[in-house]
Design a protein around this motif. Sequence first.
Motif, PDB file in Angstrom:
ATOM      1  N   SER A  82      26.905  -9.876  31.073  1.00 26.17           N
ATOM      2  CA  SER A  82      26.897  -9.948  32.528  1.00 26.17           C
ATOM      3  C   SER A  82      28.311  -9.681  33.049  1.00 26.17           C
ATOM      4  CB  SER A  82      26.415 -11.338  32.960  1.00 26.17           C
ATOM      5  OG  SER A  82      26.452 -11.453  34.349  1.00 26.17           O
ATOM      6  N   LYS A  83      28.468  -8.601  33.813  1.00 32.15           N
ATOM      7  CA  LYS A  83      29.783  -8.237  34.343  1.00 32.15           C
ATOM      8  C   LYS A  83      30.290  -9.302  35.312  1.00 32.15           C
ATOM      9  CE  LYS A  83      29.160  -3.199  34.412  1.00 32.15           C
ATOM     10  NZ  LYS A  83      29.088  -2.024  35.317  1.00 32.15           N
ATOM     11  N   ALA A  84      31.595  -9.571  35.254  1.00 30.63           N
ATOM     12  CA  ALA A  84      32.206 -10.501  36.203  1.00 30.63           C
ATOM     13  C   ALA A  84      32.344  -9.829  37.574  1.00 30.63           C
ATOM     14  CB  ALA A  84      33.568 -10.973  35.702  1.00 30.63           C
ATOM     15  N   HIS A  85      32.555  -8.513  37.580  1.00 32.00           N
ATOM     16  CA  HIS A  85      32.657  -7.735  38.822  1.00 32.00           C
ATOM     17  C   HIS A  85      31.425  -6.844  38.881  1.00 32.00           C
ATOM     18  CE1 HIS A  85      36.816  -9.005  39.034  1.00 32.00           C
ATOM     19  NE2 HIS A  85      36.979  -8.579  37.800  1.00 32.00           N
ATOM     20  N   ASP A  86      30.483  -7.182  39.745  1.00 30.86           N
ATOM     21  CA  ASP A  86      29.229  -6.418  39.755  1.00 30.86           C
ATOM     22  C   ASP A  86      29.107  -5.522  40.992  1.00 30.86           C
ATOM     23  OD1 ASP A  86      28.889  -8.491  41.501  1.00 30.86           O
ATOM     24  OD2 ASP A  86      26.960  -9.140  40.718  1.00 30.86           O
ATOM     25  N   LYS A  89      24.717   6.955  38.845  1.00 34.38           N
ATOM     26  CA  LYS A  89      23.608   6.016  38.638  1.00 34.38           C
ATOM     27  C   LYS A  89      23.914   4.668  39.288  1.00 34.38           C
ATOM     28  CE  LYS A  89      19.728   4.694  37.017  1.00 34.38           C
ATOM     29  NZ  LYS A  89      18.521   5.143  37.659  1.00 34.38           N
ATOM     30  N   LEU A  90      25.139   4.166  39.106  1.00 40.34           N
ATOM     31  CA  LEU A  90      25.502   2.871  39.691  1.00 40.34           C
ATOM     32  C   LEU A  90      25.558   2.950  41.212  1.00 40.34           C
ATOM     33  CD1 LEU A  90      28.162   1.357  37.259  1.00 40.34           C
ATOM     34  CD2 LEU A  90      25.674   1.232  37.185  1.00 40.34           C
ATOM     35  N   THR A  91      26.028   4.060  41.748  1.00 41.88           N
ATOM     36  CA  THR A  91      26.062   4.229  43.203  1.00 41.88           C
ATOM     37  C   THR A  91      24.642   4.242  43.759  1.00 41.88           C
ATOM     38  OG1 THR A  91      28.138   5.434  43.064  1.00 41.88           O
ATOM     39  CG2 THR A  91      26.843   5.722  45.075  1.00 41.88           C
ATOM     40  N   LEU A  92      23.743   4.956  43.097  1.00 43.56           N
ATOM     41  CA  LEU A  92      22.342   4.985  43.510  1.00 43.56           C
ATOM     42  C   LEU A  92      21.714   3.592  43.413  1.00 43.56           C
ATOM     43  CD1 LEU A  92      19.805   6.542  44.349  1.00 43.56           C
ATOM     44  CD2 LEU A  92      19.400   7.009  41.922  1.00 43.56           C
ATOM     45  N   TRP A 114      25.249   1.151  27.473  1.00 42.42           N
ATOM     46  CA  TRP A 114      25.055   1.661  28.826  1.00 42.42           C
ATOM     47  C   TRP A 114      25.250   0.502  29.791  1.00 42.42           C
ATOM     48  CZ3 TRP A 114      21.202   1.088  25.248  1.00 42.42           C
ATOM     49  CH2 TRP A 114      20.146   0.224  25.562  1.00 42.42           C
ATOM     50  N   GLN A 115      25.228   0.816  31.076  1.00 41.68           N
ATOM     51  CA  GLN A 115      25.508  -0.220  32.069  1.00 41.68           C
ATOM     52  C   GLN A 115      24.689  -0.054  33.331  1.00 41.68           C
ATOM     53  OE1 GLN A 115      29.614   0.149  33.690  1.00 41.68           O
ATOM     54  NE2 GLN A 115      29.647   2.136  32.646  1.00 41.68           N
ATOM     55  N   THR A 116      24.550  -1.186  34.026  1.00 45.31           N
ATOM     56  CA  THR A 116      24.003  -1.216  35.376  1.00 45.31           C
ATOM     57  C   THR A 116      25.103  -1.806  36.246  1.00 45.31           C
ATOM     58  OG1 THR A 116      23.093  -3.453  35.176  1.00 45.31           O
ATOM     59  CG2 THR A 116      21.660  -1.615  34.494  1.00 45.31           C
ATOM     60  N   ILE A 117      24.820  -2.026  37.516  1.00 43.20           N
ATOM     61  CA  ILE A 117      25.824  -2.640  38.383  1.00 43.20           C
ATOM     62  C   ILE A 117      26.228  -4.006  37.843  1.00 43.20           C
ATOM     63  CG2 ILE A 117      26.193  -3.692  40.663  1.00 43.20           C
ATOM     64  CD1 ILE A 117      24.525  -1.474  41.866  1.00 43.20           C
ATOM     65  N   GLU A 118      25.261  -4.769  37.340  1.00 43.05           N
ATOM     66  CA  GLU A 118      25.510  -6.159  36.962  1.00 43.05           C
ATOM     67  C   GLU A 118      25.724  -6.404  35.476  1.00 43.05           C
ATOM     68  OE1 GLU A 118      21.884  -7.703  38.558  1.00 43.05           O
ATOM     69  OE2 GLU A 118      22.785  -8.090  40.520  1.00 43.05           O
ATOM     70  N   GLU A 119      25.264  -5.480  34.619  1.00 37.49           N
ATOM     71  CA  GLU A 119      25.275  -5.766  33.191  1.00 37.49           C
ATOM     72  C   GLU A 119      25.705  -4.579  32.342  1.00 37.49           C
ATOM     73  OE1 GLU A 119      21.628  -8.937  32.941  1.00 37.49           O
ATOM     74  OE2 GLU A 119      21.135  -6.846  33.333  1.00 37.49           O
ATOM     75  N   VAL A 120      26.130  -4.903  31.120  1.00 37.04           N
ATOM     76  CA  VAL A 120      26.424  -3.907  30.100  1.00 37.04           C
ATOM     77  C   VAL A 120      25.492  -4.212  28.932  1.00 37.04           C
ATOM     78  CG1 VAL A 120      28.135  -3.045  28.463  1.00 37.04           C
ATOM     79  CG2 VAL A 120      28.829  -3.633  30.789  1.00 37.04           C
ATOM     80  N   PHE A 121      24.820  -3.177  28.427  1.00 37.55           N
ATOM     81  CA  PHE A 121      23.876  -3.330  27.324  1.00 37.55           C
ATOM     82  C   PHE A 121      24.412  -2.601  26.101  1.00 37.55           C
ATOM     83  CE2 PHE A 121      21.532  -3.677  31.242  1.00 37.55           C
ATOM     84  CZ  PHE A 121      20.710  -4.770  31.029  1.00 37.55           C
ATOM     85  N   ILE A 122      24.272  -3.233  24.958  1.00 37.35           N
ATOM     86  CA  ILE A 122      24.718  -2.653  23.696  1.00 37.35           C
ATOM     87  C   ILE A 122      23.529  -2.684  22.747  1.00 37.35           C
ATOM     88  CG2 ILE A 122      26.332  -2.850  21.768  1.00 37.35           C
ATOM     89  CD1 ILE A 122      28.110  -4.576  23.705  1.00 37.35           C
ATOM     90  N   GLU A 123      23.263  -1.554  22.101  1.00 33.11           N
ATOM     91  CA  GLU A 123      22.193  -1.495  21.106  1.00 33.11           C
ATOM     92  C   GLU A 123      22.781  -0.990  19.803  1.00 33.11           C
ATOM     93  OE1 GLU A 123      17.882  -0.204  21.689  1.00 33.11           O
ATOM     94  OE2 GLU A 123      18.803   1.543  20.733  1.00 33.11           O
ATOM     95  N   ALA A 129      29.406  -1.151  42.108  1.00 33.95           N
ATOM     96  CA  ALA A 129      29.390   0.210  41.565  1.00 33.95           C
ATOM     97  C   ALA A 129      30.809   0.717  41.325  1.00 33.95           C
ATOM     98  CB  ALA A 129      28.636   1.141  42.500  1.00 33.95           C
ATOM     99  N   ALA A 130      31.777   0.138  42.026  1.00 34.48           N
ATOM    100  CA  ALA A 130      33.169   0.547  41.820  1.00 34.48           C
ATOM    101  C   ALA A 130      33.672   0.132  40.441  1.00 34.48           C
ATOM    102  CB  ALA A 130      34.051  -0.058  42.907  1.00 34.48           C
ATOM    103  N   HIS A 131      32.961  -0.770  39.792  1.00 37.31           N
ATOM    104  CA  HIS A 131      33.374  -1.254  38.475  1.00 37.31           C
ATOM    105  C   HIS A 131      32.543  -0.614  37.374  1.00 37.31           C
ATOM    106  CE1 HIS A 131      36.388  -4.214  39.635  1.00 37.31           C
ATOM    107  NE2 HIS A 131      35.656  -4.364  40.720  1.00 37.31           N
ATOM    108  N   CYS A 132      32.545   0.696  37.345  1.00 34.45           N
ATOM    109  CA  CYS A 132      31.881   1.446  36.284  1.00 34.45           C
ATOM    110  C   CYS A 132      32.855   1.512  35.103  1.00 34.45           C
ATOM    111  CB  CYS A 132      31.543   2.852  36.784  1.00 34.45           C
ATOM    112  SG  CYS A 132      30.578   3.815  35.618  1.00 34.45           S
ATOM    113  N   TRP A 133      32.441   0.977  33.980  1.00 29.02           N
ATOM    114  CA  TRP A 133      33.321   0.933  32.809  1.00 29.02           C
ATOM    115  C   TRP A 133      33.426   2.314  32.175  1.00 29.02           C
ATOM    116  CZ3 TRP A 133      32.261  -3.965  29.359  1.00 29.02           C
ATOM    117  CH2 TRP A 133      32.322  -5.122  30.155  1.00 29.02           C
TER     118      TRP A 133
END
Length: 133
Positions: free
Chosen positions: A91-95, A122-125, A21-30, A97-101
């Motif tokens: 940590s995303k290089a482009h943080d 979610k990222l826009t919010l 999953w992702q946030t504006i700044e990060e991508v998390f992998i479990e 909301a437009a950079h939703c993977w």
Amino acid sequence: MAHFDERSGIVPCKTKWGSWWQTIEEVFIEVDPGVGTELSGKEIKCTIKPKSIALSIQGNVVFEGELFEHIHADEAIWTLEDKRYVRICLSKAHDTAAHCWPSLLVGQYQVDPMTFDEMQKKLTLQRFQFEVC
């Protein structure tokens, strides 16, 4: 009762090995190697570069490939929790909301259209909440 993912506000993309999953700044992998599996850090090999990632557990490749977008590899971390779960934070290089993977790796682990729409919302919010604070 709400599921943890719903309460915490994440929109996960399920995979055969776990989820991401992702946030504006990060991508998390479990990664969940399966019931009854106990791991040590020595059994995990995680290679993170600005544009690629590879994870092997007990000599078996879990995933490897080109990340959807660049990350700050020097800020990436992975942890082993409860001798079972491998958690990776990128940590995303482009943080913005437009950079939703739409996928974790190029051509792999793509998000279905409905889930992608939820991720974008979610990222826009999240971006709006940061701007208001």
